[in-house]
Motif scaffolding. Structure first.
Motif, PDB file in Angstrom:
ATOM      1  N   UNK A 107       6.727  -4.805   9.562  1.00  0.00           N
ATOM      2  CA  UNK A 107       6.772  -5.902   8.593  1.00  0.00           C
ATOM      3  C   UNK A 107       6.651  -7.262   9.279  1.00  0.00           C
TER       4      UNK A 107
ATOM      5  N   UNK B 250       1.397  -1.398   4.634  1.00  0.00           N
ATOM      6  CA  UNK B 250       1.833  -0.882   5.939  1.00  0.00           C
ATOM      7  C   UNK B 250       3.003   0.078   5.789  1.00  0.00           C
TER       8      UNK B 250
ATOM      9  N   UNK C 143       2.943  -7.438  10.873  1.00  0.00           N
ATOM     10  CA  UNK C 143       1.850  -7.284   9.928  1.00  0.00           C
ATOM     11  C   UNK C 143       1.742  -8.475   8.985  1.00  0.00           C
ATOM     12  N   UNK C 144       0.532  -8.682   8.483  1.00  0.00           N
ATOM     13  CA  UNK C 144       0.335  -9.777   7.537  1.00  0.00           C
ATOM     14  C   UNK C 144      -0.665  -9.379   6.456  1.00  0.00           C
ATOM     15  N   UNK C 145      -0.398  -8.262   5.750  1.00  0.00           N
ATOM     16  CA  UNK C 145      -1.271  -7.938   4.625  1.00  0.00           C
ATOM     17  C   UNK C 145      -1.081  -8.975   3.524  1.00  0.00           C
ATOM     18  N   UNK C 146      -1.981  -8.954   2.542  1.00  0.00           N
ATOM     19  CA  UNK C 146      -1.970 -10.034   1.566  1.00  0.00           C
ATOM     20  C   UNK C 146      -0.826  -9.928   0.559  1.00  0.00           C
ATOM     21  N   UNK C 147      -0.197  -8.779   0.465  1.00  0.00           N
ATOM     22  CA  UNK C 147       1.034  -8.723  -0.318  1.00  0.00           C
ATOM     23  C   UNK C 147       2.084  -7.918   0.412  1.00  0.00           C
ATOM     24  N   UNK C 148       3.226  -8.567   0.644  1.00  0.00           N
ATOM     25  CA  UNK C 148       4.373  -7.890   1.237  1.00  0.00           C
ATOM     26  C   UNK C 148       5.234  -7.312   0.110  1.00  0.00           C
ATOM     27  N   UNK C 149       5.276  -8.046  -0.998  1.00  0.00           N
ATOM     28  CA  UNK C 149       6.161  -7.679  -2.094  1.00  0.00           C
ATOM     29  C   UNK C 149       5.573  -6.630  -3.005  1.00  0.00           C
ATOM     30  N   UNK C 150       5.999  -6.659  -4.239  1.00  0.00           N
ATOM     31  CA  UNK C 150       5.618  -5.611  -5.185  1.00  0.00           C
ATOM     32  C   UNK C 150       4.273  -5.816  -5.843  1.00  0.00           C
ATOM     33  N   UNK C 151       3.469  -6.750  -5.312  1.00  0.00           N
ATOM     34  CA  UNK C 151       2.175  -7.034  -5.923  1.00  0.00           C
ATOM     35  C   UNK C 151       1.210  -5.878  -5.832  1.00  0.00           C
ATOM     36  N   UNK C 152       1.594  -4.863  -5.091  1.00  0.00           N
ATOM     37  CA  UNK C 152       0.755  -3.679  -5.005  1.00  0.00           C
ATOM     38  C   UNK C 152       0.119  -3.517  -3.650  1.00  0.00           C
ATOM     39  N   UNK C 153       0.107  -4.580  -2.841  1.00  0.00           N
ATOM     40  CA  UNK C 153      -0.598  -4.534  -1.580  1.00  0.00           C
ATOM     41  C   UNK C 153       0.212  -4.036  -0.445  1.00  0.00           C
TER      42      UNK C 153
ATOM     43  N   UNK D 245      -7.402 -11.550   6.834  1.00  0.00           N
ATOM     44  CA  UNK D 245      -7.339 -10.378   5.940  1.00  0.00           C
ATOM     45  C   UNK D 245      -8.720 -10.105   5.337  1.00  0.00           C
TER      46      UNK D 245
ATOM     47  N   UNK E  33       4.492 -13.803  -2.427  1.00  0.00           N
ATOM     48  CA  UNK E  33       4.946 -12.530  -1.854  1.00  0.00           C
ATOM     49  C   UNK E  33       4.179 -12.141  -0.602  1.00  0.00           C
TER      50      UNK E  33
ATOM     51  N   UNK F 261       0.311 -15.234   3.358  1.00  0.00           N
ATOM     52  CA  UNK F 261      -1.082 -15.655   3.236  1.00  0.00           C
ATOM     53  C   UNK F 261      -1.254 -16.992   2.544  1.00  0.00           C
TER      54      UNK F 261
ATOM     55  N   UNK G  43      -2.845 -11.028  14.817  1.00  0.00           N
ATOM     56  CA  UNK G  43      -2.397 -11.687  13.585  1.00  0.00           C
ATOM     57  C   UNK G  43      -1.840 -13.073  13.897  1.00  0.00           C
TER      58      UNK G  43
ATOM     59  N   UNK H 172      -5.408  -6.580   0.615  1.00  0.00           N
ATOM     60  CA  UNK H 172      -6.216  -6.983   1.759  1.00  0.00           C
ATOM     61  C   UNK H 172      -5.371  -6.954   3.028  1.00  0.00           C
TER      62      UNK H 172
ATOM     63  N   UNK I 170      -3.417  -5.729  11.407  1.00  0.00           N
ATOM     64  CA  UNK I 170      -2.624  -4.782  10.605  1.00  0.00           C
ATOM     65  C   UNK I 170      -3.023  -3.342  10.907  1.00  0.00           C
TER      66      UNK I 170
ATOM     67  N   UNK J  86      -1.528  -2.384  14.201  1.00  0.00           N
ATOM     68  CA  UNK J  86      -0.067  -2.207  14.060  1.00  0.00           C
ATOM     69  C   UNK J  86       0.232  -0.842  13.435  1.00  0.00           C
TER      70      UNK J  86
ATOM     71  N   UNK K 170      -4.034  -1.065  -3.697  1.00  0.00           N
ATOM     72  CA  UNK K 170      -5.024  -2.129  -3.489  1.00  0.00           C
ATOM     73  C   UNK K 170      -4.401  -3.308  -2.733  1.00  0.00           C
TER      74      UNK K 170
END
Lengths: 205, 43
Positions: free
Chosen positions: B30, A3, B33-43, A150, A132, A135, A94, A163, A168, A171, A161
Motif C-alpha cells: 500500500x 494491489x 503502490x500508487x494505483x488510481x484508487x486505494x479506496x472503495x472506488x473499485x481500483x 498510471x 481515494x 493521484x 513510483x 489504472x 505497481x 511491487x 477496473x
C-alpha cells in the motif's frame, strides 16, 4: 485496492498449490514499524476531506514524499528478503514520477474514464486531485516521466477496473515472489538455497 | 476452555508473528503502490 486483491489471490492460490502459510512466520522484518507508520500516515492523508483546498493539497503532496522516503528506507533495510528488491525498484519508480509532480501520481482523464472512475474527480482540470488515491488528473502531454505514471488501465466492466503504473506491477510481482518463497516448507527452501548457491543465485530474488 | 487456550496460543505463539508478517507485507504494498484508487472506488 487492485494491489491488495492481487496479493490476496496470490496468497490463496499459493495455499491451494501446497504452500505453507505457517512458514511465513519465519520471515523477519527489520524496523517493521517504519512501514506501518508510513502507510498509516498515507491512509490518513488519502482520506482527508476537503480535497479542493490548494494549500491542503500541497501538504498532502509533501506528506506523500516524506512517507515514500520512509518506505524506501524500510525496503532498503529489508532488501535481502525474497522479492523485496523488486518491491524496492517498483516503489522507487513510483516515487520518481510522484516527486516531479509535487508528491502525486498522475493519471490521464482518458484512463480515468476508461476505468469508469470519472466520478472520483470533482473538477476536471489539470492537477485536480483524484479522491481515494495518491493521484492527480493530468493529461499525458503535460506529464513528465509519463511512462512511469498510471498508464495501464483495466476497463470498466472487467473485474477490478482501475489504472496502475509500471511500479505497481513490479511491487505486485515482488510481493508475490516474497509469498512464494516464504511459504515453502523449510526443507524445500533449504534445497532451493543450496541449488541457487551452486548456480550463483538470482539478482532480484 | 480449549478455545480460550487456543486463543492464547494465537496471541502469544508464532501465529501473532505470522499476522505481523502479513500486515507489514500489506503495508509495504500500500505504501509503495500508487494505483488510481486505494479506496472503495473499485481500483
Amino acid at each position: 485496492m487492485i494491489l491488495l486483491i492481487v496479493l490476496a489471490v496470490a496468497f490463496v492460490t499459493l495455499c491451494a498449490l501446497g504452500g505453507n502459510p505457517r512458514a511465513l512466520a519465519r520471515a523477519r522484518w527489520r524496523e517493521g514499524w517504519l512501514i506501518l507508520a508510513a502507510v498509516g500516515i498515507q491512509l490518513a492523508t488519502i482520506f482527508l476531506p476537503d480535497l479542493q483546498d490548494d494549500r491542503l493539497t500541497q501538504w498532502r503532496g509533501l506528506t506523500f514524499i516524506i512517507t515514500y522516503l520512509v518506505a524506501l528506507l524500510f525496503l532498503w533495510l529489508n532488501r535481502a528478503l525474497p522479492g523485496l528488491k523488486l518491491v524496492l525498484l517498483g516503489t522507487a519508480l513510483n516515487f520518481s514520477v510522484m516527486l516531479v509532480h509535487g508528491g502525486f501520481m498522475p493519471v490521464s482523464p482518458e484512463a480515468l474514464q476508461l476505468a469508469g472512475h470519472d466520478g472520483l474527480v470533482e473538477e476536471w482540470r489539470a492537477g485536480a486531485p483524484v479522491a481515494e488515491s495518491k493521484d492527480i488528473l493530468l493529461p499525458t502531454e503535460l506529464t513528465r516521466l509519463w511512462f512511469l505514471s498510471d498508464i495501464f488501465t483495466i476497463p470498466a466492466g472487467l473485474p477490478i477496473p482501475g489504472s496502475f503504473s509500471l511500479g505497481d506491477v513490479l511491487i505486485a510481482a515482488g510481493a508475490i515472489r516474497f509469498l512464494q518463497r516464504s511459504m515453502r516448507s523449510p526443507s524445500s527452501s533449504e534445497e532451493e538455497n543450496s541449488n541457487s548457491n551452486e548456480e550463483g543465485g538470482d539478482s532480484l530474488g | 476452555m480449549k478455545g480460550i487456550f487456543n486463543l492464547g496460543a494465537w496471541l502469544t505463539g508464532p501465529y501473532l508473528h505470522l499476522v505481523y508478517v502479513l500486515l507489514v507485507l500489506v503495508a509495504l504494498v500500500l505504501a509503495g503502490g500508487a494505483p488510481e484508487t486505494i479506496g472503495g472506488g473499485g481500483g
